[in-house]
Design a protein around this motif. Structure first.
Motif, PDB file in Angstrom:
ATOM      1  N   GLY A  40      34.762   9.957  36.048  1.00 26.42           N
ATOM      2  CA  GLY A  40      34.530   8.572  36.429  1.00 26.42           C
ATOM      3  C   GLY A  40      33.312   8.343  37.296  1.00 26.42           C
ATOM      4  N   CYS A  41      32.590   9.399  37.656  1.00 24.69           N
ATOM      5  CA  CYS A  41      31.438   9.206  38.545  1.00 24.69           C
ATOM      6  C   CYS A  41      30.363   8.325  37.910  1.00 24.69           C
ATOM      7  CB  CYS A  41      30.855  10.539  39.004  1.00 24.69           C
ATOM      8  SG  CYS A  41      29.966  11.479  37.752  1.00 24.69           S
ATOM      9  N   ARG A  42      30.318   8.299  36.582  1.00 18.40           N
ATOM     10  CA  ARG A  42      29.311   7.485  35.892  1.00 18.40           C
ATOM     11  C   ARG A  42      29.522   5.992  36.123  1.00 18.40           C
ATOM     12  NH1 ARG A  42      26.306  10.125  32.160  1.00 18.40           N
ATOM     13  NH2 ARG A  42      26.042   8.257  30.914  1.00 18.40           N
ATOM     14  N   GLN A  43      30.675   5.613  36.621  1.00 14.52           N
ATOM     15  CA  GLN A  43      30.962   4.204  36.894  1.00 14.52           C
ATOM     16  C   GLN A  43      30.626   3.793  38.323  1.00 14.52           C
ATOM     17  OE1 GLN A  43      31.562   2.113  34.399  1.00 14.52           O
ATOM     18  NE2 GLN A  43      31.230   3.989  33.214  1.00 14.52           N
ATOM     19  N   ILE A  44      30.296   4.746  39.166  1.00 12.71           N
ATOM     20  CA  ILE A  44      29.875   4.441  40.534  1.00 12.71           C
ATOM     21  C   ILE A  44      28.446   3.902  40.454  1.00 12.71           C
ATOM     22  CG2 ILE A  44      29.426   5.425  42.822  1.00 12.71           C
ATOM     23  CD1 ILE A  44      32.403   5.501  42.007  1.00 12.71           C
ATOM     24  N   PRO A  45      28.177   2.695  40.973  1.00 11.78           N
ATOM     25  CA  PRO A  45      26.840   2.105  40.800  1.00 11.78           C
ATOM     26  C   PRO A  45      25.687   3.023  41.191  1.00 11.78           C
ATOM     27  CG  PRO A  45      28.343   0.453  41.610  1.00 11.78           C
ATOM     28  CD  PRO A  45      29.093   1.769  41.622  1.00 11.78           C
ATOM     29  N   LEU A  46      25.775   3.726  42.306  1.00  8.90           N
ATOM     30  CA  LEU A  46      24.689   4.612  42.727  1.00  8.90           C
ATOM     31  C   LEU A  46      24.475   5.731  41.712  1.00  8.90           C
ATOM     32  CD1 LEU A  46      22.548   5.540  44.766  1.00  8.90           C
ATOM     33  CD2 LEU A  46      24.368   6.790  45.942  1.00  8.90           C
ATOM     34  N   ILE A  47      25.542   6.380  41.295  1.00  9.48           N
ATOM     35  CA  ILE A  47      25.441   7.471  40.331  1.00  9.48           C
ATOM     36  C   ILE A  47      24.928   6.937  38.999  1.00  9.48           C
ATOM     37  CG2 ILE A  47      26.712   9.264  39.092  1.00  9.48           C
ATOM     38  CD1 ILE A  47      26.388   9.734  42.175  1.00  9.48           C
ATOM     39  N   LYS A  48      25.385   5.760  38.634  1.00  6.11           N
ATOM     40  CA  LYS A  48      24.919   5.125  37.392  1.00  6.11           C
ATOM     41  C   LYS A  48      23.398   4.942  37.422  1.00  6.11           C
ATOM     42  CE  LYS A  48      26.394   1.433  34.368  1.00  6.11           C
ATOM     43  NZ  LYS A  48      27.353   0.344  34.197  1.00  6.11           N
ATOM     44  N   GLU A  49      22.865   4.555  38.582  1.00  9.53           N
ATOM     45  CA  GLU A  49      21.406   4.380  38.718  1.00  9.53           C
ATOM     46  C   GLU A  49      20.686   5.721  38.609  1.00  9.53           C
ATOM     47  OE1 GLU A  49      19.813   1.556  38.617  1.00  9.53           O
ATOM     48  OE2 GLU A  49      21.599   0.311  38.819  1.00  9.53           O
ATOM     49  N   PHE A  50      21.222   6.751  39.262  1.00 13.36           N
ATOM     50  CA  PHE A  50      20.605   8.078  39.152  1.00 13.36           C
ATOM     51  C   PHE A  50      20.582   8.539  37.695  1.00 13.36           C
ATOM     52  CE2 PHE A  50      21.959   9.218  43.743  1.00 13.36           C
ATOM     53  CZ  PHE A  50      20.718   8.882  44.254  1.00 13.36           C
ATOM     54  N   ILE A  51      21.661   8.332  36.981  1.00 10.31           N
ATOM     55  CA  ILE A  51      21.728   8.756  35.587  1.00 10.31           C
ATOM     56  C   ILE A  51      20.763   7.940  34.728  1.00 10.31           C
ATOM     57  CG2 ILE A  51      23.238   8.845  33.553  1.00 10.31           C
ATOM     58  CD1 ILE A  51      25.516   9.703  35.519  1.00 10.31           C
ATOM     59  N   ALA A  52      20.645   6.653  34.995  1.00  9.22           N
ATOM     60  CA  ALA A  52      19.683   5.823  34.254  1.00  9.22           C
ATOM     61  C   ALA A  52      18.254   6.331  34.473  1.00  9.22           C
ATOM     62  CB  ALA A  52      19.811   4.359  34.681  1.00  9.22           C
ATOM     63  N   GLU A  53      17.962   6.743  35.689  1.00  6.83           N
ATOM     64  CA  GLU A  53      16.636   7.304  35.964  1.00  6.83           C
ATOM     65  C   GLU A  53      16.448   8.623  35.226  1.00  6.83           C
ATOM     66  OE1 GLU A  53      15.990   5.259  40.341  1.00  6.83           O
ATOM     67  OE2 GLU A  53      16.918   7.231  40.247  1.00  6.83           O
TER      68      GLU A  53
END
Length: 157
Positions: free
Chosen positions: A6-19
């Motif tokens: 579920g970490c991909r749903q955390i906004p900060l982690i989601k931003e890191f993954i998008a980058e």
């Protein structure tokens, strides 16, 4: 990459993954440009990658890495990730992609980058779910915002 914790749903982690996705897309385009002999396009894409990576690394290192590295369980792991950031930054800043040697090193560096990203997305990011307190998440988010003054964290969606 993991989709279970579920970490991909955390906004900060989601931003890191998008980058991460933005950088790996640019890397793939740069490799294709090199294959086509278009060194100028490859260099332009590399400069785009550097811009994203510098902000990304600052956000990670000043936030998530800083708070997690205080735990001895994660300190060495994070130190290695930070070292990899420095090595790639140094190479990208001086690489001449028209040089066959540098072009080959770039190919190897992009393979290493994929492994680096996996270490973050499959190791560190899931661990952050249980390792960070609310205050540490706040500090991590503040660091991301400082590194991305024009950016805004996006809610899961």
């Amino acid at each position: 990459m993991c989709h279970y914790c579920g970490c991909r749903q955390i906004p900060l982690i989601k931003e890191f993954i998008a980058e991460h996705e933005s950088v790996t897309d640019a890397a793939g385009d740069a490799l294709r440009a090199l294959d086509a002999g278009d060194h100028a396009k490859a260099r332009a894409l590399t400069l785009d990658m550097q811009t994203v990576l510098l902000a990304h690394w600052k956000g990670e290192e000043d936030g998530l890495f800083a708070v997690m590295s205080t735990d001895p369980e994660y300190a060495d792991y994070i130190a290695a990730l930070t070292r990899e950031h420095r090595e790639l930054a140094a190479f990208l800043s001086m690489a001449d992609l028209s040089s066959p040697a540098d072009a080959q090193t770039f190919r190897e560096a992009m393979d290493d980058l994929h492994h680096h990203i996996a270490k973050e997305e499959d190791g560190l990011f899931p661990a952050s779910l249980t390792a960070l307190t609310g205050d540490e998440w706040d500090l991590s988010i503040k660091a991301w915002r400082t590194a991305h003054p024009d950016g805004e964290l996006h809610a899961p969606g």
